[in-house]
Scaffold this motif. Structure first.
Motif, PDB file in Angstrom:
ATOM      1  N   GLY A 235       0.815  -1.213   0.000  1.00 36.73           N
ATOM      2  CA  GLY A 235       0.000   0.000   0.000  1.00 36.73           C
ATOM      3  C   GLY A 235       0.848   1.261   0.000  1.00 36.73           C
ATOM      4  O   GLY A 235       0.554   2.226  -0.721  1.00 36.73           O
ATOM      5  N   ALA A 236       1.902   1.260   0.820  1.00 41.32           N
ATOM      6  CA  ALA A 236       2.807   2.420   0.870  1.00 41.32           C
ATOM      7  C   ALA A 236       3.514   2.617  -0.463  1.00 41.32           C
ATOM      8  O   ALA A 236       3.653   3.743  -0.956  1.00 41.32           O
ATOM      9  CB  ALA A 236       3.818   2.225   1.991  1.00 41.32           C
ATOM     10  N   ARG A 237       3.938   1.515  -1.045  1.00 43.35           N
ATOM     11  CA  ARG A 237       4.649   1.589  -2.327  1.00 43.35           C
ATOM     12  C   ARG A 237       3.747   2.121  -3.431  1.00 43.35           C
ATOM     13  O   ARG A 237       4.161   2.963  -4.249  1.00 43.35           O
ATOM     14  CB  ARG A 237       5.182   0.196  -2.677  1.00 43.35           C
ATOM     15  CG  ARG A 237       6.053   0.132  -3.906  1.00 43.35           C
ATOM     16  CD  ARG A 237       6.779  -1.203  -4.003  1.00 43.35           C
ATOM     17  NE  ARG A 237       5.873  -2.333  -3.900  1.00 43.35           N
ATOM     18  CZ  ARG A 237       5.832  -3.182  -2.874  1.00 43.35           C
ATOM     19  NH1 ARG A 237       6.653  -3.012  -1.844  1.00 43.35           N
ATOM     20  NH2 ARG A 237       4.994  -4.196  -2.866  1.00 43.35           N
ATOM     21  N   ALA A 238       2.492   1.665  -3.465  1.00 44.37           N
ATOM     22  CA  ALA A 238       1.553   2.116  -4.496  1.00 44.37           C
ATOM     23  C   ALA A 238       1.300   3.610  -4.388  1.00 44.37           C
ATOM     24  O   ALA A 238       1.294   4.334  -5.398  1.00 44.37           O
ATOM     25  CB  ALA A 238       0.239   1.339  -4.380  1.00 44.37           C
ATOM     26  N   LEU A 239       1.102   4.086  -3.158  1.00 44.06           N
ATOM     27  CA  LEU A 239       0.827   5.515  -3.001  1.00 44.06           C
ATOM     28  C   LEU A 239       2.060   6.350  -3.325  1.00 44.06           C
ATOM     29  O   LEU A 239       1.945   7.421  -3.941  1.00 44.06           O
ATOM     30  CB  LEU A 239       0.346   5.821  -1.577  1.00 44.06           C
ATOM     31  CG  LEU A 239      -0.232   7.236  -1.425  1.00 44.06           C
ATOM     32  CD1 LEU A 239      -1.559   7.347  -2.165  1.00 44.06           C
ATOM     33  CD2 LEU A 239      -0.408   7.599   0.036  1.00 44.06           C
ATOM     34  N   LEU A 240       3.226   5.880  -2.938  1.00 44.44           N
ATOM     35  CA  LEU A 240       4.455   6.624  -3.235  1.00 44.44           C
ATOM     36  C   LEU A 240       4.681   6.722  -4.741  1.00 44.44           C
ATOM     37  O   LEU A 240       5.107   7.769  -5.248  1.00 44.44           O
ATOM     38  CB  LEU A 240       5.653   5.954  -2.563  1.00 44.44           C
ATOM     39  CG  LEU A 240       6.984   6.710  -2.652  1.00 44.44           C
ATOM     40  CD1 LEU A 240       6.864   8.089  -1.998  1.00 44.44           C
ATOM     41  CD2 LEU A 240       8.106   5.908  -2.004  1.00 44.44           C
ATOM     42  N   ARG A 244       5.081  10.221  -6.720  1.00 37.31           N
ATOM     43  CA  ARG A 244       6.290  10.559  -7.482  1.00 37.31           C
ATOM     44  C   ARG A 244       5.994  10.760  -8.969  1.00 37.31           C
ATOM     45  O   ARG A 244       6.740  11.465  -9.666  1.00 37.31           O
ATOM     46  CB  ARG A 244       7.336   9.469  -7.301  1.00 37.31           C
ATOM     47  CG  ARG A 244       7.955   9.484  -5.905  1.00 37.31           C
ATOM     48  CD  ARG A 244       8.954   8.366  -5.707  1.00 37.31           C
ATOM     49  NE  ARG A 244       9.662   8.495  -4.434  1.00 37.31           N
ATOM     50  CZ  ARG A 244      10.502   7.586  -3.945  1.00 37.31           C
ATOM     51  NH1 ARG A 244      10.736   6.463  -4.630  1.00 37.31           N
ATOM     52  NH2 ARG A 244      11.106   7.785  -2.787  1.00 37.31           N
ATOM     53  N   SER A 245       4.917  10.142  -9.462  1.00 40.13           N
ATOM     54  CA  SER A 245       4.567  10.297 -10.875  1.00 40.13           C
ATOM     55  C   SER A 245       3.590  11.451 -11.100  1.00 40.13           C
ATOM     56  O   SER A 245       3.104  11.643 -12.229  1.00 40.13           O
ATOM     57  CB  SER A 245       3.954   8.995 -11.398  1.00 40.13           C
ATOM     58  OG  SER A 245       2.747   8.701 -10.715  1.00 40.13           O
ATOM     59  N   GLY A 262      -0.898   1.017   5.031  1.00 40.79           N
ATOM     60  CA  GLY A 262       0.346   1.358   4.347  1.00 40.79           C
ATOM     61  C   GLY A 262       0.231   2.667   3.593  1.00 40.79           C
ATOM     62  O   GLY A 262       1.140   3.508   3.613  1.00 40.79           O
ATOM     63  N   ALA A 263      -0.927   2.880   2.940  1.00 40.81           N
ATOM     64  CA  ALA A 263      -1.148   4.139   2.219  1.00 40.81           C
ATOM     65  C   ALA A 263      -1.210   5.312   3.189  1.00 40.81           C
ATOM     66  O   ALA A 263      -0.656   6.392   2.911  1.00 40.81           O
ATOM     67  CB  ALA A 263      -2.449   4.046   1.410  1.00 40.81           C
ATOM     68  N   LEU A 264      -1.849   5.148   4.342  1.00 42.85           N
ATOM     69  CA  LEU A 264      -1.906   6.209   5.358  1.00 42.85           C
ATOM     70  C   LEU A 264      -0.510   6.556   5.861  1.00 42.85           C
ATOM     71  O   LEU A 264      -0.163   7.735   6.032  1.00 42.85           O
ATOM     72  CB  LEU A 264      -2.775   5.767   6.532  1.00 42.85           C
ATOM     73  CG  LEU A 264      -4.290   5.813   6.346  1.00 42.85           C
ATOM     74  CD1 LEU A 264      -4.981   5.180   7.551  1.00 42.85           C
ATOM     75  CD2 LEU A 264      -4.774   7.253   6.160  1.00 42.85           C
ATOM     76  N   THR A 265       0.283   5.536   6.098  1.00 37.01           N
ATOM     77  CA  THR A 265       1.655   5.760   6.581  1.00 37.01           C
ATOM     78  C   THR A 265       2.449   6.573   5.576  1.00 37.01           C
ATOM     79  O   THR A 265       3.153   7.528   5.928  1.00 37.01           O
ATOM     80  CB  THR A 265       2.352   4.409   6.835  1.00 37.01           C
ATOM     81  OG1 THR A 265       1.610   3.674   7.806  1.00 37.01           O
ATOM     82  CG2 THR A 265       3.770   4.615   7.328  1.00 37.01           C
ATOM     83  N   CYS A 266       2.327   6.189   4.292  1.00 38.45           N
ATOM     84  CA  CYS A 266       3.036   6.919   3.244  1.00 38.45           C
ATOM     85  C   CYS A 266       2.516   8.346   3.126  1.00 38.45           C
ATOM     86  O   CYS A 266       3.301   9.294   2.970  1.00 38.45           O
ATOM     87  CB  CYS A 266       2.882   6.184   1.921  1.00 38.45           C
ATOM     88  SG  CYS A 266       3.663   7.025   0.518  1.00 38.45           S
TER      89      CYS A 266
END
Length: 346
Positions: A235-240, A244-245, A262-266
């Motif tokens: 989730g963090a990777r997807a949001l990051l 970045r894009s 994970g998205a919230l953390t990011c």
């Protein structure tokens, strides 16, 4: 007859197993009476029971459960295959299973695996190899996996997905309905750019993606789907990647709570305000969703109830392996919290 133990060995005694016959001779009772005490069946007077227990302790006798189970063609055990020990929803499934199995004589054997198909197959095969009386599958099942061959006729109930077995049962939530409610909630909050962070390639992910698509189509909005793997890291990777894009949406609906956390953390690491800059919705309504600082809007699929229903179906199937397959669908409920709305709703 399927019972043995280790005889304490001394300099001259050698090694051999202590049998119920040894215990009977030591206690001065019949072997049949020892069997009743060991299996805890039938009536044995307190005095006779005490004689047997004392003799067994002196000789170092212990029941060989596996041998007894094989002789009885039953191990009094049920296997539970789960996907991720770190994901609270699987603990909720297990709690529901234990609600039903706790009062019975069944023991629960646990198997975990990675997303790798080989690992999953090996975990299920290990449970079958232990001669469990039935299997509960609370894990992501790749569509190409030949479940029937791996299970080899073992009574099985799947939790969260359809069984894909001729003689199997399933308990799952209304995933398409739940995903629609989650996405529609974001639309009604005014969002027009909503991304679905997907899960593994399973029937459950397809259903949740379809519910997302239904709500977006109803609102005349375009789909945006990015890959995920049902983990916080994914989730963090997807949001990051979206950040970045320069394609960050105003809201994300996530395959499950782990992805959403994970998205919230990011988001917080990227100094995005939730929900003002980014609204986040998960799925599963795990315990962590209600924690202060997370306060995650999520779809409650009633995981504990699903586990209990699945265990009940499995006990029925063990009793009658040829009965027609049954599928139970639980109605999900959207629980709204501050990750998607500035107003707290109950």
């Amino acid at each position: 007859m399927g019972y043995c133990a280790h005889m304490p060995s001394g300099p001259t005694s050698g090694k051999r197993s202590v049998t119920m016959a040894d215990v009977a001779r030591e206690a001065g009772v019949s072997r049949q009476l020892v069997s009743l005490v060991v299996r805890n069946t039938g009536y044995v007077s307190p005095e006779k029971r005490a004689l047997v227990v004392d003799a067994a302790q002196r000789l170092g006798y212990r029941r060989n459960t596996l041998a007894a189970s094989l002789a009885a063609r039953s191990t009094n055990s049920i296997g539970l295959a789960i996907f991720d020990l770190h994901n609270q929803v699987y603990a909720d499934f297990a709690d529901g299973v234990l609600d039903i199995l706790g009062p019975t004589s069944y023991q629960l054997l646990l198997s975990t695996s990675t997303q790798d198909e080989t690992s999953l197959a090996a975990g299920i095969e290990s449970l079958v190899g232990l001669r469990v009386d039935g299997v509960l599958l609370a894990t992501h099942i790749p569509e190409q996996l030949d479940l029937a061959a791996i299970l080899a006729g073992t009574p099985t109930v799947t939790i969260g997905e359809d069984p894909r077995l001729e003689l199997g049962d399933a308990v799952h939530g209304g995933d398409r309905e739940g995903a629609f409610a989650a996405t529609d909630h974001l639309v009604k909050q005014g969002h027009r750019d909503i991304v679905y962070i997907a899960g593994p390639a399973t029937a459950q992910n397809r259903a949740r993606r379809a519910g997302y698509h239904d709500a977006m189509t109803q609102a005349s909005l375009p789909d945006r789907v990015v890959p995920g793997d049902a983990t916080e890291e994914g989730g963090a990777r997807a949001l990051l990647d979206l950040r970045r894009s320069n394609t960050l949406p105003t809201a994300v609906f996530c395959y499950n709570d782990s992805t959403a956390i994970g998205a919230l953390t990011c988001a917080r690491r990227e100094q995005l305000r939730v929900p003002d800059d980014l609204a986040v919705v998960g799925y599963d309504n795990t315990r962590a969703a209600s924690y202060p600082g997370i306060d995650l809007t999520s779809v409650d699929q009633k995981a504990r109830e699903m586990g209990a229903d699945a265990a009940t179906l499995l006990l029925d199937r063990i009793g009658d392996p040829t009965r027609p397959g049954r599928t139970q669908t639980l109605t999900p409920q959207l629980i709204i919290r501050s990750s998607s709305s500035v107003f707290r709703s109950h």
